[in-house]
Enzyme design. Structure first.
Site, mmCIF file in Angstrom:
data_model
loop_
_atom_site.group_PDB
_atom_site.id
_atom_site.type_symbol
_atom_site.label_atom_id
_atom_site.label_comp_id
_atom_site.label_asym_id
_atom_site.label_seq_id
_atom_site.Cartn_x
_atom_site.Cartn_y
_atom_site.Cartn_z
ATOM 1 C CD1 TRP A 1 6.872 2.760 -1.311
ATOM 2 C CD2 TRP A 1 7.327 0.666 -2.002
ATOM 3 N NE1 TRP A 1 8.183 2.503 -1.558
ATOM 4 C CE2 TRP A 1 8.515 1.401 -2.301
ATOM 5 C CE3 TRP A 1 6.963 -0.592 -2.562
ATOM 6 C CZ2 TRP A 1 9.460 0.733 -2.763
ATOM 7 C CZ3 TRP A 1 8.224 -1.104 -3.055
ATOM 8 C CH2 TRP A 1 9.326 -0.669 -3.158
ATOM 9 C CG ASP A 2 4.481 4.837 5.334
ATOM 10 O OD1 ASP A 2 4.750 5.755 4.771
ATOM 11 O OD2 ASP A 2 4.092 4.599 6.313
ATOM 12 C CG ASP B 1 0.094 9.606 8.548
ATOM 13 O OD1 ASP B 1 -0.429 8.881 7.811
ATOM 14 O OD2 ASP B 1 1.053 9.586 9.053
HETATM 15 C C1 GLA Z 1 3.171 6.309 8.621
HETATM 16 C C2 GLA Z 1 2.147 6.106 7.792
HETATM 17 C C3 GLA Z 1 0.873 5.581 8.813
HETATM 18 C C4 GLA Z 1 1.516 4.524 9.397
HETATM 19 C C5 GLA Z 1 2.814 4.628 10.053
HETATM 20 C C6 GLA Z 1 3.245 3.303 10.333
HETATM 21 O O1 GLA Z 1 3.092 7.434 9.510
HETATM 22 O O2 GLA Z 1 1.697 7.369 7.158
HETATM 23 O O3 GLA Z 1 -0.174 5.507 8.088
HETATM 24 O O4 GLA Z 1 1.465 3.339 8.266
HETATM 25 O O5 GLA Z 1 3.813 5.214 9.244
HETATM 26 O O6 GLA Z 1 4.471 3.441 11.045
#
Ligand code: GLA
Length: 737
Positions: A481-482, A552
Site C-alpha cells: 500500500w503506497d 527506497d
Molecule cells: C514508490 C515506492 C517504490 C515503488 C514505486 C512505484 O516510490 O516507494 O517502492 O513502489 O513507488 O511507483
C-alpha cells in the site's frame, strides 16, 4: 497492581504512583486541585507525598486566597499545562472559548481506575488482552469557570516499562468551542540535563539518529506534510547525560499517529524541560459542538534504566505483541521478490513469469507485482485511481498471472496507491472534486498526482468498494500500500468553511477507517505499507499493516544506517528489507552480495532485482541466502535485538563497521552480523563483545564448530581478524549446547 492512589490527610493533597517493573511515575494533586508532575524515574515502592514544588517570589501567583505569594504556575511542574494563566511556557492545550478568550484553568475533578486499556475510538492504539496486564488512570480535570472537562489517560503496563497517555476533551457548555491545540502528553522534567535524540532525514536517507544537549528555549521536530514524513519520525527520546546503548536513563516517546505532529522540548528560565507531543497545531483546529467530545491520539512512553538498547526492546515487544494485529502478526513473513527495480513500468505477463522462474529457483515464496499493472499506467504520470487491470500488459488479467505464480509455488502480492489520483485518469474525470485542493487555486502536483480527499465518507466508501473488488478478483495474499506525495492546499469540498482546519486530521481518520474495514474484510492478506520508502513509518500504520517498506534506498551501506535508526523504536518484523542489484540504483555503489543479503536479513527479507540477469551460480548463491533466512527468520522476526556497534556512535572505530545480534527469546540461538561501513585497505581486527546470551551456557559456532562459553563471548569477545573489504560482511550463527 501498578496504580497506587493515596490521599495525604493532613494537607488535602493526594498522589498517584504509577509503577511499571522498573519505573515509577508520580502525579500529585495539590491542595487547590492543580495537578502537578512529581517525577518519573526508577521504581520506588513508597512516595512521601513531597511534591517538591519550587517556590519563587518572582512569579505571578496562583489565586491569592488559596496560595502563598510564592507559588506560581510558572514554576509548578504540571501534568497538563494550560494557556492564559500564570504559566507563560507553551501550554499543552489551547481552546478558543465563546467569550473570545483562550484562557483555561484546569483543576482536579475526579478520577477512575480502569482494569484494562480502553480503546480510542477511530484511532490506532496499543491494546490490552489479559486481565491485570494494564491499569488505566482516567484523571478528569475541569475548568474553573466553564463546564469543559479534560480527561488525562495513563495506561500503566504491569509487565512492561510502558505508560501510554492520551487526552479527551468534553464540551459540556451550551455553546461551541474550538480546539486550537491539544497535545496528547506533556511532562515537566525537573531539570534539563538531558540529551535529546531524534530520527530525521529525507527520502532515501530516513531515520538518521541525531543527538543534542538541551538548551534554554525550544527544540522541536514536526511534520506539516499530511503524513508523519521522511523528515522527522514521530519519536523523541531524552537521555540522561551518561546514557549509552546499555546504560543510563532513557525516556522514549512515540506518537501513534500518521499525520502532522509536533514533539517539542521547551527549556525555561529555571532550566526545567517541558516535553510535549501531539497533533501539530499548524493548520489544525477542531469545532467541538455543545455536548461533543474529542479524543487525541496516544503517545507511548517507554522508560529504560539500561540505555537505548533496553528501550528499543521494550518498544519492539510492545509493538509486536500489543499494537500489530491480525493473522500475520506472529506468522513468519514470506521471502518476496518485488519486480519494481527489475522492470519498473516495462513488463508484460511473459516477462514476469520468466522473473518468477528465476525467483523460484532462488528460494523466493511470494511474487509482488509493483506499480504499472492498471489503467493506462505506462509511466508515473497517469492512471492512479483507475484500479482496473491493463490487459495490454497483463494478458489474461490478474487471475492468469496469479495462477502462473501458483504453478511455480509462489504466492502473489500487488501494489496499490489508493489515496491518490492522477489528473489524467478516469476517476479524476468522473470526480474532479474528490481531490484535496482549494477551489479557484492552481493545483500543485507532486509526481504528477493529487491526494484524494479521504476526509469524505463517499471517497473512502468508494475506495473500499473498488479495492475490495480488486483484492477479491484473484488469490492475492499480499498488498503493498503506497503513498507517494505530501499534502498541500488542505481543503475539502465536503466541509464547511469553518471546518477547513480539520481536513488534515480528518484525512488521517478517513485513512484509518478505510484500513480498518479492508484489513477486517481481508484478514488473510499481509499488508505492507510504503510511502516513497519510509515516509510514513509510524506506529499508527503498524496497527493496520504489520510491516513497512523501510526506504527506497536499497544500498546495503545506506541501509545499515537507515535500519539501525529504525530499530531504535520499530521491531525487525516491521522493517521490510530487500537485496537489490549492483551498481545500486539509488547510489551507484557496488557492494558484495553477502553484505547486501546479511543487511537485508536484519528485517523481513526479500529481493528487488532482475534475477533473469544473474548466472546460475549467482542464483544458487542467492538460494543459499534464502534458505539461511528461512532458518533464522523466527529469531529475527520474534527474538530480541541487540545493537553491538551502531552507525551513530562516533568514535574512530565504530565509523568503520556496524554490528548487531538477533537472539531467540529462549536464548538458544543467536545470529550475529558484522558489516564494514567504511572499508580500509588493511582492516583492523574487530573484537566483538556479544550481548544477550544465556550467561550460564556454552554456544557452538555453527560454521567453525567451535564451542565458547557465553561469558567468554560477552566479556572477552569474538575476534574477527579476517573481515576485510573483499568480504565486507559476516554472519555468525551460535547455538546453545
Ligand atoms: C514508490 C515506492 C517504490 C515503488 C514505486 C512505484 O516510490 O516507494 O517502492 O513502489 O513507488 O511507483
Amino acid at each position: 497492581m501498578p496504580v497506587v492512589f493515596e490521599k495525604c490527610a493532613e494537607d488535602g493533597t493526594s498522589f498517584f504512583l504509577l509503577n511499571t517493573p522498573n519505573s515509577s511515575y508520580i502525579i500529585s494533586v495539590l491542595e487547590n486541585g492543580i495537578v502537578s508532575h512529581s517525577g518519573w524515574s526508577r521504581r520506588i515502592e513508597k512516595w512521601s507525598g513531597n511534591s517538591a514544588i519550587w517556590k519563587t517570589d518572582r512569579g505571578v501567583n496562583l489565586p491569592p486566597d488559596l496560595d502563598p505569594r510564592n507559588l506560581s504556575l510558572d514554576t509548578v511542574p504540571q501534568e497538563y499545562s494550560t494557556a492564559g494563566k500564570s504559566d507563560f511556557r507553551p501550554g499543552a492545550i489551547e481552546l478558543a472559548l465563546n467569550d473570545g478568550t483562550h484562557t483555561l484553568d484546569l483543576r482536579y475533578f475526579s478520577h477512575d481506575i480502569i482494569e484494562e486499556k480502553p480503546q480510542l475510538e477511530g484511532l490506532p492504539a496499543t491494546y490490552s488482552v489479559n486481565s491485570g496486564e494494564v491499569e488505566t488512570v482516567a484523571l478528569k480535570l475541569k475548568d474553573t469557570k466553564y463546564d469543559i472537562f479534560v480527561t488525562l489517560f495513563y495506561a500503566v503496563w504491569a509487565e512492561r516499562d510502558v505508560i501510554c497517555r492520551w487526552v479527551k476533551i468534553e464540551n459540556k457548555t451550551d455553546g461551541k468551542i474550538k480546539i486550537e491545540k491539544v497535545m496528547s502528553a506533556c511532562i515537566d522534567f525537573a531539570g534539563s540535563d538531558y540529551k535529546m535524540l531524534q530520527m530525521s532525514g529525507s527520502w532515501g536517507r530516513e531515520r538518521k539518529v541525531y543527538m543534542r544537549d538541551l538548551v534554554p528555549g525550544t527544540q522541536s521536530i514536526e511534520s506539516r506534510r499530511g503524513s508523519s514524513s521522511h523528515h522527522h519520525n514521530p519519536f523523541v527520546a531524552l537521555l540522561s547525560e551518561d546514557a549509552s546503548e546499555d546504560s543510563g536513563e532513557v525516556f522514549g516517546f512515540n506518537f501513534v499517529y500518521s499525520g502532522n505532529f509536533e514533539a517539542r522540548i521547551d527549556v525555561d528560565y529555571m532550566e526545567s524541560a517541558r516535553f510535549s507531543m501531539g497533533i501539530n497545531p499548524y493548520n489544525f483546529s477542531w469545532n467541538l459542538e455543545a455536548g461533543a467530545s474529542f479524543t487525541a491520539p496516544e503517545v507511548v512512553m517507554v522508560y529504560s534504566k539500561d540505555g537505548l538498547g533496553a528501550m528499543s526492546r521494550t518498544f519492539h515487544d510492545l509493538y509486536r505483541e500489543r499494537l500489530c494485529r491480525g493473522e500475520w502478526k506472529d506468522k513468519p513473513r514470506p521471502i518476496v521478490i518485488n519486480n519494481w527495480e527489475a522492470t519498473y513500468f516495462d513488463f508484460d505477463e511473459k516477462k514476469l513469469c520468466v522473473l518468477a522462474d528465476a525467483a523460484k529457483d532462488a528460494g523466493v515464496e511470494m511474487f509482488v507485482l509493483d506499480d504499472g499493472w492498471f489503467g493506462n499506467r505506462f509511466d508515473d504520470r497517469r492512471a492512479l485511481g483507475d484500479w482496473v487491470v491493463n490487459t495490454q500488459k497483463l494478458k489474461g488479467g490478474l487471475s492468469y498471472i496469479v495462477s502462473e505464480m501458483k504453478k511455480r509455488g509462489l504466492g502473489f502480492g500487488l501494489w496499490v496507491e489508493p489515496e491518490m489520483v492522477s489528473p489524467e485518469s478516469e476517476l479524476f474525470k468522473a470526480h474532479p472534486d474528490w481531490c484535496i485542493h482549494i477551489p479557484g487555486r492552481e493545483m500543485y502536483l507532486a509526481r504528477t498526482q493529487l491526494m484524494l480527499d479521504l476526509s469524505r465518507k463517499e471517497v473512502t466508501d468508494y475506495l473500499f468498494e473498488t479495492l475490495s473488488g480488486v483484492f477479491a478478483s484473484a488469490d492475492i495474499s499480499y498488498i503493498k500500500w503506497d503513498f507517494n506525495r505530501y499534502m498541500t492546499d488542505a481543503y475539502s469540498e465536503g466541509l464547511e468553511t469553518e471546518q477547513q482546519q480539520e481536513v488534515a486530521y480528518r484525512y488521517v481518520l478517513g485513512l484509518y477507517s478505510l484500513l480498518e474495514r479492508l484489513t477486517a474484510k481481508f484478514p488473510h492478506i499481509l499488508f505492507e505499507s510504503c510511502a516513497s520508502g519510509g515516509g510514513r513509518f509510524d506506529p499508527g500504520i503498524l496497527y493496520y499493516m504489520p510491516q513497512i517498506w523501510t526506504s527506497d534506498n536499497t544500498d546495503a551501506l545506506s541501509r545499515i544506517s537507515i535500519q539501525a535508526g529504525t530499530t531504535l523504536v520499530y521491531p525487525p518484523s516491521a522493517m521490510s528489507c530487500h537485496v537489490s542489484a549492483v551498481p545500486n540504483h539509488q547510489t551507484g555503489r557496488i557492494t558484495p552480495l553477502a553484505q547486501r543479503a546479511f543487511t537485508a536479513m536484519a528485517g523481513t527479507y526479500g529481493y528487488e532485482l532482475d534475477m533473469t540477469k544473474l548466472t546460475k551460480e549467482e542464483i544458487a548463491q542467492i538460494a543459499e541466502y534464502s534458505n539461511l533466512y528461512k532458518k533464522i527468520r523466527y529469531i529475527v522476526q520474534s527474538g530480541d535485538l541487540y545493537r553491538l556497534v551502531s552507525p551513530w556512535e562516533k568514535s574512530d572505530k565504530v565509523e568503520k563497521y556496524a554490528a548487531w545480534m538477533n537472539v531467540s527469546k529462549d536464548k538458544s540461538f543467536a545470529v550475529v552480523t558484522v558489516s564494514w561501513v567504511y572499508a580500509e585497505a588493511l582492516a583492523p581486527k574487530i573484537v566483538l563483545k556479544l550481548k544477550g546470551l544465556d550467561g550460564n551456557a556454552d554456544y557452538k559456532d555453527l560454521k567453525s564448530g567451535k564451542i565458547y562459553s557465553a561469558k567468554e563471548l560477552m566479556y572477552y569477545g569474538l575476534l574477527l581478524a579476517n573481515l576485510w573489504p573483499g568480504n565486507a560482511s559476516e554472519q555468525i550463527l551460535l547455538v546453545r549446547v
